[in-house]
Motif scaffolding. Sequence first.
Motif, PDB file in Angstrom:
ATOM      1  N   LEU A   1       0.828  -1.209   0.000  1.00  9.80           N
ATOM      2  CA  LEU A   1       0.000   0.000   0.000  1.00  9.80           C
ATOM      3  C   LEU A   1       0.861   1.258   0.000  1.00  9.80           C
ATOM      4  O   LEU A   1       0.554   2.232  -0.692  1.00  9.80           O
ATOM      5  CB  LEU A   1      -0.942  -0.004   1.205  1.00  9.80           C
ATOM      6  CG  LEU A   1      -2.058  -1.045   1.165  1.00  9.80           C
ATOM      7  CD1 LEU A   1      -2.795  -1.092   2.503  1.00  9.80           C
ATOM      8  CD2 LEU A   1      -3.018  -0.754   0.035  1.00  9.80           C
ATOM      9  N   VAL A   2       1.950   1.249   0.778  1.00 11.84           N
ATOM     10  CA  VAL A   2       2.875   2.394   0.792  1.00 11.84           C
ATOM     11  C   VAL A   2       3.474   2.590  -0.597  1.00 11.84           C
ATOM     12  O   VAL A   2       3.570   3.711  -1.094  1.00 11.84           O
ATOM     13  CB  VAL A   2       3.973   2.207   1.857  1.00 11.84           C
ATOM     14  CG1 VAL A   2       5.106   3.206   1.674  1.00 11.84           C
ATOM     15  CG2 VAL A   2       3.385   2.320   3.255  1.00 11.84           C
ATOM     16  N   CYS A   3       3.860   1.496  -1.223  1.00 10.71           N
ATOM     17  CA  CYS A   3       4.441   1.564  -2.570  1.00 10.71           C
ATOM     18  C   CYS A   3       3.437   2.162  -3.556  1.00 10.71           C
ATOM     19  O   CYS A   3       3.800   3.028  -4.361  1.00 10.71           O
ATOM     20  CB  CYS A   3       4.865   0.164  -2.998  1.00 10.71           C
ATOM     21  SG  CYS A   3       5.925   0.109  -4.441  1.00 10.71           S
ATOM     22  N   ASP A   4       2.194   1.739  -3.488  1.00 10.30           N
ATOM     23  CA  ASP A   4       1.170   2.262  -4.396  1.00 10.30           C
ATOM     24  C   ASP A   4       0.827   3.715  -4.099  1.00 10.30           C
ATOM     25  O   ASP A   4       0.643   4.507  -5.015  1.00 10.30           O
ATOM     26  CB  ASP A   4      -0.110   1.419  -4.309  1.00 10.30           C
ATOM     27  CG  ASP A   4       0.039   0.063  -4.953  1.00 10.30           C
ATOM     28  OD1 ASP A   4       0.986  -0.126  -5.745  1.00 10.30           O
ATOM     29  OD2 ASP A   4      -0.795  -0.809  -4.663  1.00 10.30           O
ATOM     30  N   ARG A   5       0.711   4.048  -2.843  1.00  9.02           N
ATOM     31  CA  ARG A   5       0.235   5.390  -2.471  1.00  9.02           C
ATOM     32  C   ARG A   5       1.328   6.453  -2.523  1.00  9.02           C
ATOM     33  O   ARG A   5       1.097   7.577  -2.943  1.00  9.02           O
ATOM     34  CB  ARG A   5      -0.371   5.347  -1.076  1.00  9.02           C
ATOM     35  CG  ARG A   5      -0.771   6.690  -0.569  1.00  9.02           C
ATOM     36  CD  ARG A   5      -2.097   6.658   0.064  1.00  9.02           C
ATOM     37  NE  ARG A   5      -2.355   7.961   0.654  1.00  9.02           N
ATOM     38  CZ  ARG A   5      -3.436   8.628   0.465  1.00  9.02           C
ATOM     39  NH1 ARG A   5      -4.372   8.128  -0.284  1.00  9.02           N
ATOM     40  NH2 ARG A   5      -3.621   9.788   1.032  1.00  9.02           N
TER      41      ARG A   5
ATOM     42  N   MET B   1      10.467  -3.989  -5.067  1.00  7.80           N
ATOM     43  CA  MET B   1      11.202  -4.724  -6.095  1.00  7.80           C
ATOM     44  C   MET B   1      10.258  -5.186  -7.201  1.00  7.80           C
ATOM     45  O   MET B   1      10.575  -5.074  -8.385  1.00  7.80           O
ATOM     46  CB  MET B   1      11.932  -5.920  -5.471  1.00  7.80           C
ATOM     47  CG  MET B   1      13.135  -5.516  -4.659  1.00  7.80           C
ATOM     48  SD  MET B   1      13.910  -6.853  -3.696  1.00  7.80           S
ATOM     49  CE  MET B   1      13.772  -8.267  -4.725  1.00  7.80           C
ATOM     50  N   GLY B   2       9.098  -5.699  -6.811  1.00  7.62           N
ATOM     51  CA  GLY B   2       8.125  -6.129  -7.815  1.00  7.62           C
ATOM     52  C   GLY B   2       7.649  -4.974  -8.672  1.00  7.62           C
ATOM     53  O   GLY B   2       7.513  -5.103  -9.891  1.00  7.62           O
ATOM     54  N   ALA B   3       7.417  -3.829  -8.036  1.00  8.85           N
ATOM     55  CA  ALA B   3       6.962  -2.654  -8.784  1.00  8.85           C
ATOM     56  C   ALA B   3       8.040  -2.141  -9.730  1.00  8.85           C
ATOM     57  O   ALA B   3       7.745  -1.716 -10.850  1.00  8.85           O
ATOM     58  CB  ALA B   3       6.539  -1.552  -7.810  1.00  8.85           C
TER      59      ALA B   3
END
Length: 181
Positions: free
Chosen positions: A9-13, A62-64
């Motif tokens: 969620l942190v990565c997306d937001r 890493m996935g993103a």
Amino acid sequence: LMMLVVGGLVCDRFGIMTALLLGLFFTAAPASLTPWFASTYTEMLVLRIIGGFSSAFLFPAMGAIVALWFPSQEKGLVSGLMGASVSVGSAIGVIAGPALAAAIGSWRQMSALLSIVGWLGFVFALFLLIAKRPKPPDSGGNARLESTQTDFKRAFFAPMTWIGIILTFMAAWGMQCLYGI
């Protein structure tokens, strides 16, 4: 497991680089604090739990990175290189931790010294946060005429591939340095 959801969620937001910075911070900070805040088993356990939060931010990032910063024909190679950097960083951390602890006579001081690698990764990621970001790959579905070897060379020598490898290596080193004691 639940922290991985929070990390995603942190990565997306807030973005990939924010997640990387948080992951590297949660790798380096607890290790740096070990000489002063690990005099009991409970204190050490709390520091290691905080250190475990690093994975929650690093793995979604890493996935993103692979999904957004590389074209489809390079994603497998980049994923493999990042995974290998986790293994190499972990292996070196497990060996270097006990060796350094034996050499300086203190596992607490060893932890602080090895945290330098995590802090270097943090500074490197902070620099990348303010630097020019890579453009997302063309996802127009155009047929590629280039050979697989050319794709491999382009992915292998791409600066973002090596940035990912270096940051992943530094994080894995920091996460694993205490496990061999």
